[in-house]
Design an enzyme around this catalytic site. Sequence first.
Site, PDB file in Angstrom:
ATOM      1  N   HIS A  26       0.903   5.237   0.963  1.00  0.00           N
ATOM      2  CA  HIS A  26       0.225   6.272   1.748  1.00  0.00           C
ATOM      3  C   HIS A  26       0.267   7.583   0.968  1.00  0.00           C
ATOM      4  CE1 HIS A  26       0.387   4.229   5.822  1.00  0.00           C
ATOM      5  NE2 HIS A  26       1.308   3.526   5.181  1.00  0.00           N
ATOM      6  N   HIS A  49       0.837  -1.197   0.000  1.00  0.00           N
ATOM      7  CA  HIS A  49       0.000   0.000   0.000  1.00  0.00           C
ATOM      8  C   HIS A  49       0.872   1.247   0.000  1.00  0.00           C
ATOM      9  CE1 HIS A  49       0.716  -1.168   4.197  1.00  0.00           C
ATOM     10  NE2 HIS A  49       0.698   0.124   4.499  1.00  0.00           N
TER      11      HIS A  49
HETATM   12  P1  5GP Z   1       1.802   0.538   7.400  1.00  0.00           P
HETATM   13  O1  5GP Z   1       2.525   0.855   8.683  1.00  0.00           O
HETATM   14  O2  5GP Z   1       1.629  -0.953   7.201  1.00  0.00           O
HETATM   15  O3  5GP Z   1       2.424   1.212   6.212  1.00  0.00           O
HETATM   16  O4  5GP Z   1       0.406   1.223   7.538  1.00  0.00           O
HETATM   17  C1  5GP Z   1      -0.799   0.540   7.680  1.00  0.00           C
HETATM   18  C2  5GP Z   1      -1.882   1.592   7.722  1.00  0.00           C
HETATM   19  O5  5GP Z   1      -3.125   0.943   7.622  1.00  0.00           O
HETATM   20  C3  5GP Z   1      -1.903   2.423   9.002  1.00  0.00           C
HETATM   21  O6  5GP Z   1      -1.752   3.797   8.677  1.00  0.00           O
HETATM   22  C4  5GP Z   1      -3.257   2.113   9.618  1.00  0.00           C
HETATM   23  O7  5GP Z   1      -3.866   3.230  10.222  1.00  0.00           O
HETATM   24  C5  5GP Z   1      -4.060   1.603   8.437  1.00  0.00           C
HETATM   25  N1  5GP Z   1      -5.068   0.623   8.776  1.00  0.00           N
HETATM   26  C6  5GP Z   1      -4.893  -0.477   9.537  1.00  0.00           C
HETATM   27  N2  5GP Z   1      -6.052  -1.174   9.645  1.00  0.00           N
HETATM   28  C7  5GP Z   1      -6.967  -0.494   8.892  1.00  0.00           C
HETATM   29  C8  5GP Z   1      -8.338  -0.730   8.614  1.00  0.00           C
HETATM   30  O8  5GP Z   1      -8.968  -1.695   9.048  1.00  0.00           O
HETATM   31  N3  5GP Z   1      -8.958   0.171   7.806  1.00  0.00           N
HETATM   32  C9  5GP Z   1      -8.298   1.254   7.285  1.00  0.00           C
HETATM   33  N4  5GP Z   1      -9.005   2.071   6.521  1.00  0.00           N
HETATM   34  N5  5GP Z   1      -7.005   1.504   7.550  1.00  0.00           N
HETATM   35  C10 5GP Z   1      -6.337   0.638   8.348  1.00  0.00           C
END
Ligand code: 5GP
Length: 138
Positions: free
Chosen positions: A102, A100
């Site tokens: 951001h 993903h």
């Molecule tokens: P990472 O640290 O893996 O790059 O970021 C994961 C992101 O996914 C975080 O910013 C977190 O807030 C978001 N996230 C985690 N669980 C969910 C969810 O169930 N729904 C949504 N919309 N975002 C999520």
Amino acid sequence: MTEETIFDKILRGEIPAHKVYEDEHTFAFLDIAPINKGHTLVIPKNSTRNILTADEETFAHVMETVRTLSPKIKEAVGADGITIGINNEAAGGQEVFYLHAHIIPRFENDGRKHWGGESYKDGEAEATLEKIVNQLKN
Ligand code: 5GP
């Protein structure tokens, strides 16, 4: 094989999400815990763990959607800038193991600091560069 994640469930509609955008190859939705309002996540429909496992086409589709959405999100929330981030593996800050990107709206003086860098010591830049250049030959 990539393990099942919460983003697989969001993509299948099994868990609700605030959908921002969808096309043939990608899906974008609001981050549940935004760094700033409008913080959006872009995922490929072709599931892959992160950039270290993504094929060229899958990654290109994600980046194309990031490019399309970034100026729209910036305008929509009245941001001054946009930070794009992709975390890869736990050490790289990844918590959800489904690729993903951001898209984070940024505002002057929003207090969201970048992490600080440190200078190379004598010879370290050259030694590091040599390792990377050698990897590129493989
Ligand atoms: P990472 O640290 O893996 O790059 O970021 C994961 C992101 O996914 C975080 O910013 C977190 O807030 C978001 N996230 C985690 N669980 C969910 C969810 O169930 N729904 C949504 N919309 N975002 C999520």
